[in-house]
Structure formats: C-alpha cells, structure tokens
Design an enzyme around this catalytic site. Structure first.
Site, mmCIF file in Angstrom:
data_model
loop_
_atom_site.group_PDB
_atom_site.id
_atom_site.type_symbol
_atom_site.label_atom_id
_atom_site.label_comp_id
_atom_site.label_asym_id
_atom_site.label_seq_id
_atom_site.Cartn_x
_atom_site.Cartn_y
_atom_site.Cartn_z
ATOM 1 N N CYS A 1 -11.275 3.114 -0.763
ATOM 2 C CA CYS A 1 -9.986 3.630 -0.310
ATOM 3 C C CYS A 1 -9.651 2.914 0.992
ATOM 4 C CB CYS A 1 -10.082 5.139 -0.081
ATOM 5 S SG CYS A 1 -8.597 5.858 0.643
ATOM 6 N N ASP B 1 0.866 -1.178 0.000
ATOM 7 C CA ASP B 1 0.000 0.000 0.000
ATOM 8 C C ASP B 1 0.902 1.226 0.000
ATOM 9 O OD1 ASP B 1 -2.337 1.612 0.267
ATOM 10 O OD2 ASP B 1 -1.936 1.810 2.405
ATOM 11 N N SER B 2 0.298 2.385 -0.249
ATOM 12 C CA SER B 2 1.057 3.623 -0.174
ATOM 13 C C SER B 2 1.489 3.924 1.261
ATOM 14 C CB SER B 2 0.196 4.770 -0.698
ATOM 15 O OG SER B 2 -1.040 4.779 -0.009
ATOM 16 N N HIS C 1 -8.450 3.791 3.693
ATOM 17 C CA HIS C 1 -8.697 4.461 4.976
ATOM 18 C C HIS C 1 -10.174 4.534 5.358
ATOM 19 C CE1 HIS C 1 -4.600 5.577 4.251
ATOM 20 N NE2 HIS C 1 -4.535 6.384 5.280
ATOM 21 N N CYS D 1 -3.815 -1.143 -2.041
ATOM 22 C CA CYS D 1 -4.130 0.273 -2.255
ATOM 23 C C CYS D 1 -5.080 0.409 -3.442
ATOM 24 C CB CYS D 1 -2.821 1.015 -2.547
ATOM 25 S SG CYS D 1 -3.017 2.744 -2.951
ATOM 26 N N GLU E 1 -5.691 9.749 9.118
ATOM 27 C CA GLU E 1 -4.315 9.648 9.617
ATOM 28 C C GLU E 1 -4.145 10.478 10.898
ATOM 29 O OE1 GLU E 1 -1.102 8.934 7.354
ATOM 30 O OE2 GLU E 1 -2.295 7.488 6.230
#
Ligand code: DGL
Length: 284
Positions: free
Chosen positions: A201, A22-23, A203, A85, A169
């Site tokens: 996504c 993932d990023s 997140h 991702c 985040e």
C-alpha cells in the site's frame, strides 16, 4: 473525460511526461523514487483526492475511476502510465494495459519480484511472505498470484490493514495508537514467522520504522516504489521512449479536490514542499 479508446493513436514523444496516478497523496512515494532514478523524465502526477480512499471500494468502481484518470493523462499527452496505487493496480492494471496505447506499469508485480527475487542467504528456500494492504488489494489476491507466479513454493500470509491509511494521513507515524493497531494486525504474520513482508500500500512505507519494531529487525520489509521506478525505466527503454535530457524535466501535480491539504501532506511523502498544485474536476 473521453474514454481511452477515443484517443488518437499518435505516438508520444520521448520528451512527453510519465503520467503517475494514485487515489491521493500516497503515490508520491512512487513519484519520488521515479524522479530520483529517472531525473530527466518529466512527471505528471494525479491524486484523486476527491474520491480517496480506493481501498474499501468495489473493483468496478476502482476500475471506472482508474480509466477516467488514464483518459485524462492520455489527453495530456503522457508517454507511459504508472499506476502508483496498489488497489488500482490490483483491480485495473489488466484493463488499462489492454486499452491504453502506451506502456502501463503497476506496483504489484515489481513488489512481488522484490519480495521473492532476492538472493538473500538468510532466507530458506521456502519463502514465508507476509503481504499487507488495503481490503481491496488483499481481497483481489493480486499479490498472491504475482508471488506464486515467481515462486510456487512460497507460503503467503495476507492481511488487510485498513486503519493504517487514516493513521498515516493523520501523521501518526510513530504514535502509540498506531503501534497498538500494528501489533494487532501483524500478530498473524508473526505467528506464521514470515521472513519478508510486502508493504502493499502506498502509505505503508511511512510506517516502516514502526512496523520493523513490531515484527523485529530480521524480517525484510519490501517497498515496491524502488522496483516500480526501475520497471518504468525498463519499459521506457524497451519502447524507445527514454527522455534525452535535452529539456529540463517538468513536474506537475494535479488533484481532484482540496489542493492545499494535498500540498501539506505531500511534504511528508516527498520530503520537500510543493510549489503549485492544480485542480481537476472528474465525472464523479
Ligand atoms: N493508494 C491506496 C493503495 O495503495 C491506499 C489509499 C486508498 O485506500 O485509496 O492501496
């Protein structure tokens, strides 16, 4: 880092790890589900924390980053690659599938399948599906194509939600600022009366309770982690690469920057602290 094409064609063994990337930290939602569904499998997770976020970057750049990480994973002997991702899946899945000598699983197709594949009797025949993701994911049209391939009659309302990633985040999962932003982003989906929303996504599953509050409990919220883990299990079985369980499953976490910060935020995503995080330098 060598390019995937330079790798030897030695067949990986079933006891080799699954490479997940993932990023950054968000793909741990997928890794966690993999470890839950496939507890015998070893997992090597790479978070590209030096170059996060991928969401606003161009398709070419995201493809380059993805190929570099895939080359590293192959060098570590992984038997399959899971692109956790959404943005990397949207831009790089095809190229990775054509170049890598191991099965490659992305998150978009499993998420689309979960959105339109269910037999939920509350849903009318013409599905009204909202898709939310990063700017890159939404602009790529990858979810639209995947959903339409499964259900050509589906009405799709796609909405980029770029502020969600930094809010998550920051740990503002239930903060009034996040709720305000969510009301703004999700207004078009409410106006279009979508019956399903794909959380496209890494997140967004962490915002699930807040999003449910904003759009109402009747709207199904689809998180592709579960389906992706199941798709990975099937891909391994088809390739004859399912771990036998004779060896204890190993978990490794590798990041490209700020290992301590990763370990801290990762606790949110994994629901448990990480013991050890390695650091890897990529080309940049
Ligand atoms: N992992 C990205 C995704 O799922 C979100 C974070 C980023 O923009 O890099 O699209």
């Amino acid at each position: 880092v060598r390019l995937p094409a330079d790798q030897g064609a030695a067949r990986p063994s079933a006891s080799a790890p699954i490479g997940v990337f993932d990023s950054g930290v968000g793909g741990l939602t997928v890794a966690r589900e993999l470890m839950r569904q496939l507890p015998r499998e070893s997992v090597l997770y790479v978070g590209d924390t030096a170059r996060v976020p991928y969401g606003p970057k161009s398709p070419d750049t995201v493809r380059r980053y993805s190929r570099e990480i895939a080359a590293y994973l192959l060098g570590e002997g992984v038997k399959a690659v899971v692109v956790a991702c959404n943005t990397a899946t949207a831009h790089a899945l095809d190229v990775l599938r054509s170049e890598l000598p191991v099965p490659v699983v992305g998150v978009v197709e499993p998420g689309a399948r979960a959105a339109v594949g269910s037999q939920d009797p509350r849903l009318s025949s013409a599905r009204r599906v909202g898709v939310i993701g990063t700017v890159g994911t939404i602009r790529s049209g990858a979810y639209d194509r995947a959903i339409r391939a499964l259900d050509p009659t589906a009405v799709i309302v796609a909405q980029p939600c770029p502020l969600f990633v930094p809010l998550v985040e920051e740990g503002w999962l239930d903060h009034e600022a996040t709720e305000l932003v969510a009301r703004e982003y999700l207004a078009p989906l409410r106006e279009q009366r979508v019956d399903t929303i794909v959380l496209g996504c890494t997140h967004y599953p962490l915002l699930r309770p807040l999003i449910a509050r904003v759009v109402g409990q009747d709207v199904r919220l689809i998180d592709s982690a579960h389906e992706t883990a199941a798709a990975t299990g099937r891909a391994l079985a088809e390739a004859g690469l399912t771990a036998s369980g004779e060896r204890l499953a190993q978990r490794r976490y590798v990041v490209t920057d700020a290992a301590e910060q990763f370990a801290r935020v990762a606790a949110h995503f994994l629901g448990a602290p990480l013991e050890h995080v390695e650091t890897l330098a990529l080309a940049g």
